[in-house]
Design a protein around this motif. Structure first.
Motif, mmCIF file in Angstrom:
data_model
loop_
_atom_site.group_PDB
_atom_site.id
_atom_site.type_symbol
_atom_site.label_atom_id
_atom_site.label_comp_id
_atom_site.label_asym_id
_atom_site.label_seq_id
_atom_site.Cartn_x
_atom_site.Cartn_y
_atom_site.Cartn_z
ATOM 1 N N LYS A 168 0.834 -1.202 0.000
ATOM 2 C CA LYS A 168 0.000 0.000 0.000
ATOM 3 C C LYS A 168 0.872 1.257 0.000
ATOM 4 O O LYS A 168 0.535 2.252 -0.637
ATOM 5 N N THR A 169 1.985 1.201 0.689
ATOM 6 C CA THR A 169 2.898 2.342 0.736
ATOM 7 C C THR A 169 3.476 2.628 -0.642
ATOM 8 O O THR A 169 3.568 3.788 -1.068
ATOM 9 N N ARG A 176 0.793 4.246 -2.686
ATOM 10 C CA ARG A 176 0.579 5.627 -2.240
ATOM 11 C C ARG A 176 1.648 6.550 -2.821
ATOM 12 O O ARG A 176 1.343 7.626 -3.325
ATOM 13 N N LYS A 177 2.884 6.117 -2.776
ATOM 14 C CA LYS A 177 3.975 6.939 -3.301
ATOM 15 C C LYS A 177 3.892 7.081 -4.819
ATOM 16 O O LYS A 177 4.118 8.160 -5.364
ATOM 17 N N SER A 196 -1.938 9.550 2.710
ATOM 18 C CA SER A 196 -2.098 8.350 3.541
ATOM 19 C C SER A 196 -3.504 8.299 4.140
ATOM 20 O O SER A 196 -4.049 7.218 4.346
ATOM 21 N N SER A 197 -4.095 9.454 4.396
ATOM 22 C CA SER A 197 -5.464 9.483 4.930
ATOM 23 C C SER A 197 -6.464 8.931 3.906
ATOM 24 O O SER A 197 -7.448 8.287 4.283
ATOM 25 N N LEU A 204 -5.768 6.610 1.675
ATOM 26 C CA LEU A 204 -5.572 5.165 1.693
ATOM 27 C C LEU A 204 -6.252 4.548 2.916
ATOM 28 O O LEU A 204 -6.833 3.465 2.827
ATOM 29 N N SER A 205 -6.216 5.256 4.019
ATOM 30 C CA SER A 205 -6.897 4.784 5.235
ATOM 31 C C SER A 205 -8.404 4.724 5.015
ATOM 32 O O SER A 205 -9.062 3.777 5.454
#
Length: 66
Positions: free
Chosen positions: A19-20, A23-24, A30-31, A33-34
């Protein structure tokens, strides 16, 4: 009625991507993705960026729950 992103998480596993890393690569917060981890709504722009990064269609990452 709602949305779930189970297909996205499976696709990430299939592509051996975290997931990281997603995201990048897509430059989403990141919020955001949360929110997706909690099956909450996110903007269509975010979903399009994910589809472009993973070379897939919207139906490959999200599913409408009835």
């Amino acid at each position: 009625m709602g949305i779930n992103y189970k297909r996205l998480w499976k696709l990430l596993i299939d592509k051996d991507m975290t997931k990281t890393e997603l995201r990048k690569q897509t430059e989403i917060a990141s919020s955001t993705l949360s929110k997706m981890s909690r099956n909450e709504y996110v903007s269509l722009e975010v979903l399009v960026r994910i589809c472009c990064a993973l070379n897939c269609e919207l139906s490959d990452i999200a599913e409408i729950e009835k």
